[in-house]
Design a protein around this motif. Sequence first.
Motif, short mmCIF file in Angstrom:
data_model
loop_
_atom_site.label_atom_id
_atom_site.label_comp_id
_atom_site.label_asym_id
_atom_site.label_seq_id
_atom_site.Cartn_x
_atom_site.Cartn_y
_atom_site.Cartn_z
N UNK A 37 0.81 -1.22 0.00
CA UNK A 37 0.00 0.00 0.00
C UNK A 37 0.85 1.27 0.00
N UNK A 38 2.16 1.15 0.19
CA UNK A 38 3.03 2.32 0.27
C UNK A 38 3.52 2.73 -1.10
N UNK A 39 3.74 4.01 -1.25
CA UNK A 39 4.32 4.50 -2.51
C UNK A 39 5.79 4.85 -2.27
N UNK A 40 6.53 3.91 -1.75
CA UNK A 40 7.93 4.11 -1.45
C UNK A 40 8.69 2.80 -1.60
N UNK A 41 9.97 2.85 -1.36
CA UNK A 41 10.80 1.65 -1.46
C UNK A 41 10.86 0.97 -0.10
N UNK A 42 10.64 -0.33 -0.08
CA UNK A 42 10.70 -1.12 1.14
C UNK A 42 11.79 -2.17 0.94
N UNK A 43 12.72 -2.25 1.89
CA UNK A 43 13.82 -3.22 1.83
C UNK A 43 13.80 -4.04 3.11
N UNK A 44 13.83 -5.36 2.96
CA UNK A 44 13.91 -6.26 4.11
C UNK A 44 15.21 -7.04 3.98
N UNK A 45 16.02 -7.02 5.04
CA UNK A 45 17.34 -7.67 5.01
C UNK A 45 17.42 -8.72 6.10
N UNK A 46 18.19 -9.77 5.79
CA UNK A 46 18.54 -10.80 6.77
C UNK A 46 19.97 -11.20 6.48
N UNK A 47 20.90 -10.67 7.25
CA UNK A 47 22.31 -10.93 6.98
C UNK A 47 22.69 -10.41 5.61
N UNK A 48 23.20 -11.28 4.76
CA UNK A 48 23.60 -10.88 3.41
C UNK A 48 22.43 -10.91 2.42
N UNK A 49 21.30 -11.48 2.83
CA UNK A 49 20.13 -11.58 1.95
C UNK A 49 19.24 -10.35 2.09
N UNK A 50 18.67 -9.90 0.98
CA UNK A 50 17.73 -8.80 1.05
C UNK A 50 16.74 -8.87 -0.11
N UNK A 51 15.56 -8.34 0.13
CA UNK A 51 14.54 -8.19 -0.91
C UNK A 51 14.06 -6.76 -0.86
#
Length: 46
Positions: free
Chosen positions: A28-42
């Motif tokens: 629903x957001x009009x922005x960039x969302x980044x989720x990280x776990x150690x070296x992994x990210x989406x």
Amino acid sequence: MTSFNYVITDEVGIHARPAGLLVKAAKALSSKVVIKNGANQVSRRN
């Protein structure tokens, strides 16, 4: 630009149901969302 960081401190991470709610809210957001776990990210940009 506003930035928000949140760290999940539980050893086992985040359960599937709250993770699904997070994804739904991010869509629903009009922005960039980044989720990280150690070296992994989406990331997602709306």
